[in-house]
Write a protein that holds these residues in place. Structure first.
Motif, mmCIF file in Angstrom:
data_model
loop_
_atom_site.group_PDB
_atom_site.id
_atom_site.type_symbol
_atom_site.label_atom_id
_atom_site.label_comp_id
_atom_site.label_asym_id
_atom_site.label_seq_id
_atom_site.Cartn_x
_atom_site.Cartn_y
_atom_site.Cartn_z
ATOM 1 N N LYS A 178 10.109 -8.695 4.140
ATOM 2 C CA LYS A 178 9.271 -9.193 3.047
ATOM 3 C C LYS A 178 7.814 -8.798 3.261
ATOM 4 C CE LYS A 178 12.140 -13.163 1.793
ATOM 5 N NZ LYS A 178 12.206 -14.644 1.651
ATOM 6 N N LEU A 179 7.378 -8.847 4.512
ATOM 7 C CA LEU A 179 6.005 -8.444 4.818
ATOM 8 C C LEU A 179 5.791 -6.966 4.507
ATOM 9 C CD1 LEU A 179 5.406 -10.326 8.200
ATOM 10 C CD2 LEU A 179 4.379 -10.841 5.978
ATOM 11 N N LYS A 180 6.794 -6.148 4.804
ATOM 12 C CA LYS A 180 6.682 -4.718 4.511
ATOM 13 C C LYS A 180 6.566 -4.478 3.010
ATOM 14 C CE LYS A 180 9.002 -2.841 8.605
ATOM 15 N NZ LYS A 180 10.105 -1.982 9.100
ATOM 16 N N ILE A 181 7.333 -5.234 2.232
ATOM 17 C CA ILE A 181 7.258 -5.105 0.773
ATOM 18 C C ILE A 181 5.867 -5.498 0.278
ATOM 19 C CG2 ILE A 181 8.119 -6.032 -1.412
ATOM 20 C CD1 ILE A 181 10.858 -6.288 -0.093
ATOM 21 N N GLN A 182 5.317 -6.567 0.845
ATOM 22 C CA GLN A 182 3.979 -7.004 0.450
ATOM 23 C C GLN A 182 2.929 -5.946 0.786
ATOM 24 O OE1 GLN A 182 3.293 -10.813 2.258
ATOM 25 N NE2 GLN A 182 4.828 -11.863 1.014
ATOM 26 N N ILE A 183 3.096 -5.295 1.928
ATOM 27 C CA ILE A 183 2.155 -4.236 2.316
ATOM 28 C C ILE A 183 2.249 -3.069 1.336
ATOM 29 C CG2 ILE A 183 1.610 -2.526 4.091
ATOM 30 C CD1 ILE A 183 2.563 -4.585 6.171
ATOM 31 N N ILE A 184 3.469 -2.718 0.954
ATOM 32 C CA ILE A 184 3.662 -1.634 -0.013
ATOM 33 C C ILE A 184 3.026 -1.999 -1.348
ATOM 34 C CG2 ILE A 184 5.392 -0.409 -1.386
ATOM 35 C CD1 ILE A 184 7.235 -0.511 1.051
ATOM 36 N N GLU A 185 3.249 -3.230 -1.789
ATOM 37 C CA GLU A 185 2.673 -3.686 -3.058
ATOM 38 C C GLU A 185 1.152 -3.603 -3.026
ATOM 39 O OE1 GLU A 185 4.161 -7.588 -3.645
ATOM 40 O OE2 GLU A 185 6.141 -6.935 -4.310
ATOM 41 N N LYS A 186 0.564 -4.074 -1.936
ATOM 42 C CA LYS A 186 -0.896 -4.046 -1.821
ATOM 43 C C LYS A 186 -1.413 -2.610 -1.820
ATOM 44 C CE LYS A 186 -4.778 -5.817 0.890
ATOM 45 N NZ LYS A 186 -5.524 -4.548 0.801
ATOM 46 N N THR A 187 -0.691 -1.721 -1.146
ATOM 47 C CA THR A 187 -1.092 -0.314 -1.105
ATOM 48 C C THR A 187 -1.086 0.289 -2.500
ATOM 49 O OG1 THR A 187 -0.175 -0.082 1.129
ATOM 50 C CG2 THR A 187 -0.565 1.943 -0.115
ATOM 51 N N LEU A 188 -0.052 -0.023 -3.281
ATOM 52 C CA LEU A 188 0.038 0.509 -4.637
ATOM 53 C C LEU A 188 -1.049 -0.069 -5.542
ATOM 54 C CD1 LEU A 188 3.910 0.536 -5.197
ATOM 55 C CD2 LEU A 188 2.406 2.493 -4.851
ATOM 56 N N VAL A 189 -1.298 -1.367 -5.411
ATOM 57 C CA VAL A 189 -2.347 -1.998 -6.218
ATOM 58 C C VAL A 189 -3.704 -1.396 -5.889
ATOM 59 C CG1 VAL A 189 -3.613 -4.137 -6.608
ATOM 60 C CG2 VAL A 189 -1.119 -4.161 -6.581
ATOM 61 N N ASP A 190 -3.979 -1.229 -4.602
ATOM 62 C CA ASP A 190 -5.258 -0.636 -4.188
ATOM 63 C C ASP A 190 -5.408 0.774 -4.754
ATOM 64 O OD1 ASP A 190 -5.836 -2.926 -2.821
ATOM 65 O OD2 ASP A 190 -5.301 -2.132 -0.839
ATOM 66 N N LYS A 191 -4.306 1.530 -4.759
ATOM 67 C CA LYS A 191 -4.345 2.895 -5.290
ATOM 68 C C LYS A 191 -4.626 2.886 -6.791
ATOM 69 C CE LYS A 191 -1.573 7.144 -5.619
ATOM 70 N NZ LYS A 191 -1.767 7.320 -7.076
ATOM 71 N N LEU A 192 -3.965 1.983 -7.513
ATOM 72 C CA LEU A 192 -4.169 1.898 -8.954
ATOM 73 C C LEU A 192 -5.616 1.539 -9.288
ATOM 74 C CD1 LEU A 192 -0.918 0.052 -10.102
ATOM 75 C CD2 LEU A 192 -1.568 2.404 -10.639
ATOM 76 N N ILE A 193 -6.145 0.551 -8.576
ATOM 77 C CA ILE A 193 -7.513 0.108 -8.841
ATOM 78 C C ILE A 193 -8.516 1.204 -8.486
ATOM 79 C CG2 ILE A 193 -9.295 -1.535 -8.147
ATOM 80 C CD1 ILE A 193 -7.112 -3.622 -7.836
ATOM 81 N N LYS A 194 -8.253 1.902 -7.382
ATOM 82 C CA LYS A 194 -9.166 2.959 -6.947
ATOM 83 C C LYS A 194 -9.220 4.097 -7.959
ATOM 84 C CE LYS A 194 -9.935 6.270 -3.189
ATOM 85 N NZ LYS A 194 -9.431 6.782 -1.882
ATOM 86 N N ASP A 195 -8.068 4.451 -8.520
ATOM 87 C CA ASP A 195 -7.995 5.589 -9.440
ATOM 88 C C ASP A 195 -8.302 5.218 -10.891
ATOM 89 O OD1 ASP A 195 -7.263 7.075 -7.255
ATOM 90 O OD2 ASP A 195 -5.109 7.003 -7.684
ATOM 91 N N ALA A 196 -8.343 3.920 -11.179
ATOM 92 C CA ALA A 196 -8.532 3.490 -12.566
ATOM 93 C C ALA A 196 -9.989 3.645 -13.010
ATOM 94 C CB ALA A 196 -8.095 2.038 -12.717
ATOM 95 N N LYS A 197 -10.157 3.973 -14.273
ATOM 96 C CA LYS A 197 -11.488 4.015 -14.878
ATOM 97 C C LYS A 197 -11.624 2.779 -15.763
ATOM 98 C CE LYS A 197 -11.811 9.053 -14.886
ATOM 99 N NZ LYS A 197 -11.989 10.277 -15.725
ATOM 100 N N ILE A 198 -12.255 1.761 -15.230
ATOM 101 C CA ILE A 198 -12.349 0.477 -15.919
ATOM 102 C C ILE A 198 -13.746 0.303 -16.502
ATOM 103 C CG2 ILE A 198 -12.145 -2.022 -15.658
ATOM 104 C CD1 ILE A 198 -10.271 -1.516 -13.303
ATOM 105 N N GLU A 199 -13.804 0.000 -17.785
ATOM 106 C CA GLU A 199 -15.075 -0.261 -18.459
ATOM 107 C C GLU A 199 -15.028 -1.656 -19.070
ATOM 108 O OE1 GLU A 199 -16.032 2.697 -21.288
ATOM 109 O OE2 GLU A 199 -15.831 4.375 -19.891
#
Length: 201
Positions: A178-199
């Protein structure tokens, strides 16, 4: 934007349980290729020695059947038959008519499921399927080690000790996955936020 991130949040919770229409098609195809096909069309009694009286072999590019408008090429049927009989029969045209029909039904099942899903799913459900498919695809690219999971576990344990709630912490091995899944989820969220252009307007 809020709606998008709500959709992403929902998809994370379902990431490990559901598949997209394409994934569903692939998983059914893989399942049908195994020896055990309980609940599917039974080819267990296939007569490997049976042949039509005057067998004719068509081109590998010949269309041998259509399913809801989808064409099935002989090459696909030959390959599937080769796998189902472990190489004992490799030519679809050498099967008797009844066994040809059975094989086509098996081969067509993923197509029929996909057609039904595309017709019956709402646009919102389709978007959820696509989102989960992307999440699963990206998650498979991320490798989380036991050491990384243990680091997160120790951080959580330290926080619990500071809050005097250590009695609620289960052993590491019982929650490692479960911890590994949470780490994967956080990694994906961080990637989405980093690449997103939010205005914010």
């Amino acid at each position: 934007m809020t709606k998008i991130f709500m959709g992403v949040g929902v998809s994370f919770s379902l990431m490990m349980t559901s598949v997209s229409a394409d994934d569903l098609k692939n998983s059914l195809t893989d399942m049908l290729k195994t020896k055990e096909t309980s609940g599917m069309v039974d080819l267990g009694n296939i007569n490997l020695d049976a042949k039509p009286k005057q067998p004719k072999t068509r081109s590998s590019k010949a269309v041998i059947a259509t399913v809801n408008g989808h064409k099935i090429i002989k090459k696909e049927a030959d390959s599937y038959l080769d796998q189902r009989t472990q190489g004992k029969v490799t030519n679809f045209d050498h099967l008797p008519p009844e066994q040809r029909s059975r094989l086509i039904q098996e081969l067509a099942l993923p197509m029929m499921v996909l057609d039904a899903a595309q017709k019956e799913l709402s646009e919102e459900e389709k978007q959820a399927v696509y989102t989960r498919a992307w999440m699963q695809k990206e998650a498979r690219k991320i490798n989380v080690t036991d050491e990384q999971a243990l680091t997160v576990y120790n951080q959580l344990k330290q926080q619990a000790e500071e809050n005097n709630t250590t009695q609620n912490i289960p052993p590491f091995e019982s929650i490692k996955d479960k911890l590994k899944i949470q780490i994967i989820e956080k990694t994906l969220v961080d990637k989405l936020i980093k690449d997103a252009k939010i205005e914010v307007l």
